[in-house]
Design a protein around this motif. Structure first.
Motif, short mmCIF file in Angstrom:
data_model
loop_
_atom_site.label_atom_id
_atom_site.label_comp_id
_atom_site.label_asym_id
_atom_site.label_seq_id
_atom_site.Cartn_x
_atom_site.Cartn_y
_atom_site.Cartn_z
N GLU A 104 0.85 -1.31 -0.11
CA GLU A 104 0.03 -0.06 0.06
C GLU A 104 0.67 1.30 0.09
O GLU A 104 0.52 2.26 0.63
N ASN A 124 3.79 1.69 1.20
CA ASN A 124 4.91 1.49 1.95
C ASN A 124 5.99 0.50 1.54
O ASN A 124 5.59 -0.65 0.92
N THR A 144 4.40 5.54 4.08
CA THR A 144 3.80 6.78 3.55
C THR A 144 2.43 6.86 3.92
O THR A 144 1.73 7.70 3.63
N THR A 145 2.00 6.00 4.95
CA THR A 145 0.50 6.17 5.60
C THR A 145 0.66 5.69 7.01
O THR A 145 1.62 5.23 7.34
N SER A 146 -0.37 6.09 7.58
CA SER A 146 -0.41 5.80 8.84
C SER A 146 -0.92 4.44 9.60
O SER A 146 -1.40 3.96 10.47
N LYS A 147 -0.68 3.52 8.58
CA LYS A 147 -1.20 2.09 8.63
C LYS A 147 -0.34 1.46 9.87
O LYS A 147 -0.84 0.85 10.34
N THR A 177 0.75 5.93 14.50
CA THR A 177 -0.11 7.14 14.42
C THR A 177 0.56 8.34 14.83
O THR A 177 0.13 9.37 15.12
N ASP A 196 1.74 11.26 11.62
CA ASP A 196 0.64 11.88 10.84
C ASP A 196 1.06 11.85 9.39
O ASP A 196 1.20 12.85 8.51
N LEU A 197 1.30 10.52 9.17
CA LEU A 197 1.71 10.35 7.80
C LEU A 197 0.64 10.28 6.46
O LEU A 197 1.02 10.22 5.20
N ASP A 198 -0.57 10.47 7.07
CA ASP A 198 -1.59 10.59 6.04
C ASP A 198 -1.50 11.93 5.52
O ASP A 198 -2.56 12.37 4.43
N TYR A 213 6.40 11.23 4.17
CA TYR A 213 6.87 10.05 4.36
C TYR A 213 7.70 9.90 5.06
O TYR A 213 8.56 10.99 5.55
#
Length: 149
Positions: A25, A27, A45-48, A51, A54-56, A61
């Motif tokens: 996804e 990352n 690259t995401t908050s998956k 948290t 705040d990567l969203d 990134y």
């Protein structure tokens, strides 16, 4: 000026032998172990997976690097856990202990500039070397186990 994650990806794949990359996804996970057990570096690259950073946010990134204990302690000598120190994990272009994996000597930086990325290159080389050593040790241990059976 910050570098994008594509530049980081190209650098890792071009400069370190035997690196495999897995994408999830957006990352990126970089391994030296064909069984892909533990990465030596990641680009998230995401908050998956956390948290804290705040990567969203658009265009943000985080580069994560698993360095050795001595390197980590030279950067963060307090010995406290990263979350206890009150770092701003959303700050760009600042080398920080990883918010969750600092306890196992991982560092991170959001959107590194060219100058910061240049400073990280020896740490990326160290992380790659450590990953190779861990893989080689695991292989040797596996062979020893097979011989004693």
């Amino acid at each position: 000026m910050s570098m994008d994650e594509t530049h980081v990806k190209k650098y890792l794949l071009a400069n370190f032998a035997g690196v495999d990359m897995i994408e999830d996804e957006g990352n990126l996970f970089f391994f030296c172990d064909p069984k892909n057990r533990v990465p030596f570096a990641t680009v998230v690259t995401t908050s998956k997976y956390d948290t804290y950073s705040d990567l969203d946010r658009p265009g943000v990134y985080r580069l994560n690097i698993g360095v050795g204990k001595d390197t980590y302690r030279s950067l963060f000598p307090s010995g406290q856990m990263p979350l206890e120190l009150g770092y701003d994990f959303t700050a760009n272009d600042v080398i920080l202990p990883h918010p969750e994996y600092g306890r196992i000597y991982w560092i991170c930086v959001l959107n590194p500039s060219e100058a910061t990325f240049d400073a990280l290159k020896p740490m990326l080389a160290e992380a790659h070397e450590l990953a190779i050593k861990k893989y080689d040790s695991a292989q040797a241990a596996s062979k020893r186990q097979a011989q004693t059976r």
